[in-house]
Design a protein around this motif. Sequence first.
Motif: not given
Length: 420
Positions: A372-378
């Motif tokens: 469905v979606l993804c969450t990206t962190g840096t």
Amino acid sequence: MRVLLIGTGGREHALALSLAADPAVELLVCAPGNPGMAEVAELREVVPTDPAAVAALATEVRADLVVVGPEAPLVAGVADAVRAAGIACFGPSAAAARLEGSKAFAKDVMVAAKVPTARARSCAGRAEVAAALDEFGAPYVVKNDGLAAGKGVVVTDDRAAALAHADACLAPTDGSVVVEEYLAGPEVSLFVLTDGTAAVPMLAAQDFKRIGDGDTGPNTGGMGAYAPLPWAPPTLTDDVLRDVVHPLLGELRARDATFNGLLYCGLALTADGPKVIEFNARFGDPETQVLLPLLTTPLAGLLYAAATGRLAEHPPLTWREGAAVTVVLASAGYPGTPETGAVISGADAPGVVHAGTARGADGALVSAGGRVLCTTGTGEDLAAARAAAYRLAGSVTMPGGQRRSDIALAAVQGTVTVPR
Ligand code: AMP
Ligand code: GLY
């Protein structure tokens, strides 16, 4: 530059974000796109696998560059049609996309180019499958010979399950199924931009293919990713360019199937060095979601240089310090039949990349696919990036959603090892 991007997934949303951020891009059109892409681009309807329709749309919007995200349009010849219309295209011809479209073709090219890969047998019936399973032994690897979005593969210690998957692959077409030797070692995705001759590697990334924590359950399209790989051997990229990429590109040129686009090398780092598990003919999903936030080179100019055969003149890629992690939110039922229509909340935050989302009748954001979606962190290192990705994940909710809790965990803990 006027850019048309074809596709609807998380990879395409990530590409759209980077293309929109490139000051050289004056117009970005995405077709068919998704609600996330609608925030940064104009959306148009098109059947992505219809070469004539995509070429007509590219002409209508006066595109200087067409970027094809998914594999199915490439295999269908969309890049050929766009080039025939006189427009630069980032994405291989149908002839070169067979590298992903047919496992048997890929093996044939690899053998001819002496690219290190698993030994394999293309089997036409149950007796041949059984013999190949016994030749290679457990764990058994059985692959559908067509496009299967990463889900046509069964890896199992259970011989009966391996045979059952082979039967299921053979049944609809009476075609062939591929049985191969199991490659032991951590998996790496190395993406290489190429115009057919010059090859520019991106950072190595790692994807998580299984649905469940601890790499359990069935294969999916990918449940999360991170980059770079702190545990990877320092010579990895050079080794793969020398032993895999350049021999392969040469063999494809010799077969009149010059590969122009993104060569996705799916590798196992075995005790005998890197070996190819698979090639894909496009950016990976969700690896793209961790690579592009780290890339500081403007994307449109880079893809245009590859599409026009001028990659050798392009300046070297530049990368942000630090790391990125992405965590996929998948629907209940995935990777089987996903339940759709679940209401999603919290998905408008920066770092949320849309894949299978849609607007319901009332304008609410709902699920519309498996991933469905993804969450990206840096962050400054993998631990910080991982914390950021999961913090963001915690603020996005969807009833029945599935998410792995261990993306990049082993790398942060320093427990990923390459067999020697
Ligand atoms: P593929 O569609 O060929 O990428 O396969 C999907 C996944 O199955 C890969 O990412 C691996 O995790 C696994 N796999 C495929 N082939 C092999 C192999 N020969 N040895 C070990 N694992 C494999
Ligand atoms: N991440 C796996 C793929 O894109 O095929």
